[in-house]
Design an enzyme around this catalytic site. Structure first.
Site, PDB file in Angstrom:
ATOM      1  CE1 TYR A   3      -3.511   1.032 -11.174  1.00  0.00           C
ATOM      2  CE2 TYR A   3      -0.907   1.242 -10.729  1.00  0.00           C
ATOM      3  CZ  TYR A   3      -2.419   1.793 -10.924  1.00  0.00           C
ATOM      4  OH  TYR A   3      -2.734   3.051 -10.545  1.00  0.00           O
ATOM      5  CB  CYS A   4       1.363  -2.663  -7.302  1.00  0.00           C
ATOM      6  SG  CYS A   4       2.455  -4.228  -7.604  1.00  0.00           S
ATOM      7  NE  ARG A   5       5.195   0.400  -3.973  1.00  0.00           N
ATOM      8  CZ  ARG A   5       5.703   0.326  -2.528  1.00  0.00           C
ATOM      9  NH1 ARG A   5       6.538  -0.577  -2.362  1.00  0.00           N
ATOM     10  NH2 ARG A   5       5.035   0.804  -1.544  1.00  0.00           N
ATOM     11  CB  CYS A  53       5.897  -4.154  -7.008  1.00  0.00           C
ATOM     12  SG  CYS A  53       4.846  -3.654  -5.887  1.00  0.00           S
ATOM     13  CB  ALA A  61      -0.277  -6.298  -8.544  1.00  0.00           C
TER      14      ALA A  61
END
Lengths: 229, 229
Positions: A183-185, A189, A192
């Site tokens: 996962y990221c933002r 985003c 990921a």
DNA sequence: TTAGTATTCAAGAGAATTCTTGAATACTTT
DNA sequence: AAAGTATTCAAGAATTCTCTTGAATACTAA
């Protein structure tokens, strides 16, 4: 049309709306939204923000000051730098809300988003609920691929931090026996996705969590920050 | 600065922010916010909206079209008239969120609000929770003083509808034995205050609920609409 | 103090927003 | 069809927004 309007002048009802409009106006610019989006992941200096959003320093500074005037962000001197941060969780919430409305109302969003994604691989998606059961059962490891400063600011509990740039040389920290959920933002985003692509090529089982820390929090779950991890 | 930015062009990340900014831009105007605020209480024609917000017809129309282009509102022909309404509950939610941020961040808001209130009497305030227990115990009656069209669109369960203009000639419908809790569109609406003032002069025990139907709903309670009442 | 840093300020050109005015459009009613 | 309605369109002036450029400011480090 009637005289009664004057008789009891509703004071400055217009002033109130003007005040509210200022908040919206402060957010009514793509660059400022990007800045807010970045700040939502953690405090940053003007220089960092300018670099990450491809703005000139002077321009970034001006946008930041506009956000500051609307009290959406706060600045704070730290040695050489001036560090900006979101003034209040409510602001992040408002930003998420705008995104939610956009995603639902403007069909163009899904179109743009699809175009945005077309060039990339699509990975198995995992919902927040899904993720929780997988983590409980131990069939998945959670991977945070954002820059480490953002991880330090806040991250999902039990998430391992490997920033995208370090991923290649830290592959050994990840198990082949379990699915790696990156996962990221948040949903828009790409970090990921890029991580997942790399991992998939290396033979890992991967999945992508659409949500970021704020969406997670808004779903009612708690976050961890640097110290606890 | 590095070449890696071009290598994997993040597609049109900028387009996404532009899209989000459109939503904010559509709300970045006092008049449009007022229009949204009115629409949040129920659908209306252009003429009604223009009248209630003191805009020229042409100007109101233009603002409405801007809201429509951003998909915040929907228009629908009905005989002579074109009736506008909020496109989705999320939009109302977003509007409430802006107000929330404004109220918390801008101290000016409380100042302006205070100035706005100073000319009026201050009445006992009742919270949503408070109201519920009072209603259960039967120690209060709930009074909706908004125009009847708004009441018809949606109102708090068990609320009696007496629009402000009709209040003088319908006083007999209200009991002296219980506290009359008046409410209108929300914290920034003056209708309930004006009603409370009248009632107080007539010897009623009065209180004011700050919240309106949307705040009530957002607190997790259900609403009633015309038919059920 | 002096040099060096990150950030902000100031001014100006080009674009977008907003309001007004008067005409055009899309309906309904007769 | 003709007249009448509510709404929208089109054009233009005043204002605001946005980006760029080069200089000014406010700090730190030596």
């Amino acid at each position: 049309m009637t005289i009664s309007e004057k008789k009891q002048p509703p004071a400055n009802k217009q002033d109130l709306y003007r005040l509210f409009a200022r908040i919206a106006a402060a957010m009514a610019n793509p660059h400022r939204l990007e800045l807010l989006d970045l700040l939502a992941q953690g405090a940053r200096t003007v220089e960092e923000l300018a670099r990450e959003s491809n703005l000139s320093i002077a321009n970034a500074s001006q946008h930041l000051q506009r956000l500051k005037r609307a009290r959406l962000v706060i600045d704070e001197r730290q040695g050489f730098y001036i560090r900006y941060r979101i003034a209040d969780p409510l602001v992040t919430h408002l930003w998420l809300e705008i995104r939610a409305v956009a995603s639902q109302q403007l069909t163009e969003v899904s179109v743009t988003l699809d175009a945005y994604r077309a060039q990339r691989h699509e990975f198995k998606r995992v919902s927040v609920e899904d993720l929780r059961t997988r983590l409980e059962k131990g069939t998945a490891v959670l991977l945070d691929v954002r820059p480490s400063a953002e991880y330090a600011a806040s991250h999902l509990p039990s998430a391992l931090s490997i920033p995208l740039e370090e991923l290649d040389r830290r592959l050994s920290e990840l198990p082949h026996s379990r699915t790696v959920v990156a996962y990221c933002r948040g949903p828009y985003c790409v970090l990921a996705d890029q991580a997942a692509e790399k991992l998939q090529r290396k033979g890992f089982r991967v999945a992508r969590l659409e949500e970021g820390v704020h969406e997670w929090q808004q779903a009612g779950y708690s976050l961890a920050s640097a110290r606890e991890a």
